[in-house]
Write a protein that holds these residues in place. Sequence first.
Motif, PDB file in Angstrom:
ATOM      1  N   ILE A 290       0.817  -1.219   0.000  1.00 43.47           N
ATOM      2  CA  ILE A 290       0.000   0.000   0.000  1.00 43.47           C
ATOM      3  C   ILE A 290       0.851   1.269   0.000  1.00 43.47           C
ATOM      4  O   ILE A 290       0.542   2.221  -0.732  1.00 43.47           O
ATOM      5  CB  ILE A 290      -0.998  -0.020   1.177  1.00 43.47           C
ATOM      6  N   PRO A 291       1.956   1.350   0.770  1.00 43.95           N
ATOM      7  CA  PRO A 291       2.761   2.587   0.740  1.00 43.95           C
ATOM      8  C   PRO A 291       3.327   2.928  -0.636  1.00 43.95           C
ATOM      9  O   PRO A 291       3.640   4.095  -0.901  1.00 43.95           O
ATOM     10  CB  PRO A 291       3.899   2.281   1.732  1.00 43.95           C
ATOM     11  N   ARG A 292       3.439   1.958  -1.522  1.00 44.42           N
ATOM     12  CA  ARG A 292       4.020   2.201  -2.848  1.00 44.42           C
ATOM     13  C   ARG A 292       3.178   3.166  -3.676  1.00 44.42           C
ATOM     14  O   ARG A 292       3.688   3.766  -4.637  1.00 44.42           O
ATOM     15  CB  ARG A 292       4.175   0.882  -3.597  1.00 44.42           C
ATOM     16  N   VAL A 293       1.897   3.335  -3.337  1.00 45.69           N
ATOM     17  CA  VAL A 293       1.036   4.197  -4.144  1.00 45.69           C
ATOM     18  C   VAL A 293       0.624   5.465  -3.398  1.00 45.69           C
ATOM     19  O   VAL A 293      -0.234   6.220  -3.870  1.00 45.69           O
ATOM     20  CB  VAL A 293      -0.224   3.435  -4.608  1.00 45.69           C
ATOM     21  N   LEU A 294       1.236   5.725  -2.235  1.00 48.85           N
ATOM     22  CA  LEU A 294       0.862   6.883  -1.434  1.00 48.85           C
ATOM     23  C   LEU A 294       1.805   8.058  -1.667  1.00 48.85           C
ATOM     24  O   LEU A 294       2.996   7.875  -1.943  1.00 48.85           O
ATOM     25  CB  LEU A 294       0.889   6.522   0.056  1.00 48.85           C
ATOM     26  N   PRO A 295       1.297   9.301  -1.507  1.00 53.26           N
ATOM     27  CA  PRO A 295       2.186  10.465  -1.512  1.00 53.26           C
ATOM     28  C   PRO A 295       3.021  10.490  -0.241  1.00 53.26           C
ATOM     29  O   PRO A 295       2.736   9.784   0.728  1.00 53.26           O
ATOM     30  CB  PRO A 295       1.219  11.652  -1.574  1.00 53.26           C
ATOM     31  N   LYS A 296       4.051  11.341  -0.218  1.00 51.66           N
ATOM     32  CA  LYS A 296       5.007  11.325   0.890  1.00 51.66           C
ATOM     33  C   LYS A 296       4.396  11.700   2.237  1.00 51.66           C
ATOM     34  O   LYS A 296       4.898  11.308   3.284  1.00 51.66           O
ATOM     35  CB  LYS A 296       6.171  12.270   0.589  1.00 51.66           C
TER      36      LYS A 296
ATOM     37  N   GLY B 183      -9.720   0.269   5.788  1.00 50.50           N
ATOM     38  CA  GLY B 183      -8.905   1.293   6.437  1.00 50.50           C
ATOM     39  C   GLY B 183      -9.122   2.676   5.860  1.00 50.50           C
ATOM     40  O   GLY B 183     -10.061   2.924   5.097  1.00 50.50           O
ATOM     41  N   ARG B 184      -8.226   3.577   6.230  1.00 54.93           N
ATOM     42  CA  ARG B 184      -8.330   4.973   5.791  1.00 54.93           C
ATOM     43  C   ARG B 184      -6.932   5.562   5.611  1.00 54.93           C
ATOM     44  O   ARG B 184      -5.929   4.986   6.042  1.00 54.93           O
ATOM     45  CB  ARG B 184      -9.114   5.785   6.813  1.00 54.93           C
ATOM     46  N   ILE B 185      -6.912   6.712   4.984  1.00 53.72           N
ATOM     47  CA  ILE B 185      -5.661   7.444   4.784  1.00 53.72           C
ATOM     48  C   ILE B 185      -5.604   8.605   5.777  1.00 53.72           C
ATOM     49  O   ILE B 185      -6.578   9.352   5.921  1.00 53.72           O
ATOM     50  CB  ILE B 185      -5.553   7.985   3.342  1.00 53.72           C
ATOM     51  N   GLU B 186      -4.468   8.738   6.455  1.00 57.82           N
ATOM     52  CA  GLU B 186      -4.273   9.842   7.389  1.00 57.82           C
ATOM     53  C   GLU B 186      -2.974  10.567   7.067  1.00 57.82           C
ATOM     54  O   GLU B 186      -2.126  10.060   6.338  1.00 57.82           O
ATOM     55  CB  GLU B 186      -4.237   9.322   8.833  1.00 57.82           C
ATOM     56  N   HIS B 187      -2.852  11.766   7.619  1.00 56.08           N
ATOM     57  CA  HIS B 187      -1.613  12.517   7.432  1.00 56.08           C
ATOM     58  C   HIS B 187      -0.493  11.850   8.229  1.00 56.08           C
ATOM     59  O   HIS B 187      -0.688  11.387   9.346  1.00 56.08           O
ATOM     60  CB  HIS B 187      -1.798  13.961   7.906  1.00 56.08           C
ATOM     61  N   GLY B 188       0.684  11.825   7.645  1.00 58.60           N
ATOM     62  CA  GLY B 188       1.831  11.233   8.322  1.00 58.60           C
ATOM     63  C   GLY B 188       2.888  10.802   7.331  1.00 58.60           C
ATOM     64  O   GLY B 188       2.728  10.963   6.116  1.00 58.60           O
ATOM     65  N   ARG B 189       3.977  10.270   7.861  1.00 57.35           N
ATOM     66  CA  ARG B 189       5.054   9.805   7.000  1.00 57.35           C
ATOM     67  C   ARG B 189       4.571   8.625   6.173  1.00 57.35           C
ATOM     68  O   ARG B 189       3.876   7.741   6.677  1.00 57.35           O
ATOM     69  CB  ARG B 189       6.249   9.379   7.847  1.00 57.35           C
ATOM     70  N   ARG B 190       4.932   8.607   4.894  1.00 58.95           N
ATOM     71  CA  ARG B 190       4.459   7.560   4.006  1.00 58.95           C
ATOM     72  C   ARG B 190       4.772   6.174   4.568  1.00 58.95           C
ATOM     73  O   ARG B 190       5.918   5.859   4.912  1.00 58.95           O
ATOM     74  CB  ARG B 190       5.092   7.696   2.621  1.00 58.95           C
ATOM     75  N   GLY B 191       3.749   5.357   4.652  1.00 61.31           N
ATOM     76  CA  GLY B 191       3.905   4.018   5.183  1.00 61.31           C
ATOM     77  C   GLY B 191       2.554   3.394   5.413  1.00 61.31           C
ATOM     78  O   GLY B 191       1.528   3.868   4.915  1.00 61.31           O
ATOM     79  N   CYS B 192       2.524   2.325   6.184  1.00 63.88           N
ATOM     80  CA  CYS B 192       1.283   1.614   6.464  1.00 63.88           C
ATOM     81  C   CYS B 192       1.333   1.057   7.878  1.00 63.88           C
ATOM     82  O   CYS B 192       2.343   0.479   8.287  1.00 63.88           O
ATOM     83  CB  CYS B 192       1.082   0.476   5.454  1.00 63.88           C
ATOM     84  N   THR B 193       0.268   1.248   8.610  1.00 57.38           N
ATOM     85  CA  THR B 193       0.112   0.663   9.931  1.00 57.38           C
ATOM     86  C   THR B 193      -1.056  -0.311   9.886  1.00 57.38           C
ATOM     87  O   THR B 193      -2.150   0.055   9.445  1.00 57.38           O
ATOM     88  CB  THR B 193      -0.164   1.742  10.994  1.00 57.38           C
TER      89      THR B 193
END
Length: 363
Positions: free
Chosen positions: A259-265, A333-343
Amino acid sequence: MTQKPLTYADAGVSIAAGNALVKAIGPLAKSTARLGANAEIGGFGGIFDLKAAGYQDPLLVAANDGVGTKLKLAIELGRHDGVGIDLVAMCANDLIVQGAEPLFFLDYYATGRLDQEVAAAVVASIADGCRQAGCALIGGETAEMPGMYSSGDYDLAGFCVGAVERDKVLTSETIAPGDIVLGLASSGIHSNGFSLVRRIIEQDSWRLDETLPWVAGKKLVDILLEPTRIYVRSLLPLVQEGRIKGLAHITGGGLLENIPRVLPKDCRALIDTGGWQLPPIFEALQQGGRVAPQEMARTFNCGIGMAVIVSLQEVDTISNALEAAGETVVEIGRIEHGRRGCTVNGAAGIWNSREEWSATHDA
């Protein structure tokens, strides 16, 4: 004593068998014909006409992959009727996540000694996968290499090319905090993690012909070798309409790493495993191998084959459209502000994608 003249057949390579295979698979290739390709086999290269396919200002997108050690299990069991679908799926699903429609496919089949019946079964399954993905099988290579492979062994590689109009490429630009992550159910293990699967089978002496009551009486072998689901036909219309913000094919690395591969920074995915039930085969693997939950989340798709990122306002519309197309959809899940990654928040704890991944891709 005069030695007799040697031939290629004396060295273990049969040109006649190769020619017979090409003739046999011709109708299979024709069955995958589509606009832009007549899917004829036998030339030095395959030709595709982008204009005939309806593209105006296209970008080409290419992907290649294999089946992994799932292929070893299929060979040992003499089950060759699904590996070609796996091969196409691993490539075609990687194209749709960039917004590209798979157009044509080429395969590479390598073996020590050509078994025409096995090879034909494999190519038939590749053609099946191409029809599912809507792409044409326009060529390939069959390599007979004595001494390179053990008796009965073969290897596969697939190469798929797709196209997307320049203004329809899926990037991370529109993904923002507040977006929702939907999950499309996998058909099973797909084609990743089989080195661990095979280790568990060997260590725990699993009987592959055993019928399992907790999966509607299916045999374990059928569950393990279930072909990878191809998501192209259900996703492509929504992608072309601009309704989807991002897609992540959940392959090696699982939810945590894909999932982090397609997220902005500046965006982070928060995934809650309470959103879906772990399929029984994954529970069996986890218990059989005493696999830690975080290792499961990094190794297997855990029942989610594709992650779909959409705006909150589009959740119901897109979920309904995907379900109408035959997909099983869950909100994961959802997208939140933060450093690019996945929890990933699971019943046994909270796990994060590797810091080295974020460090590499945040630069």
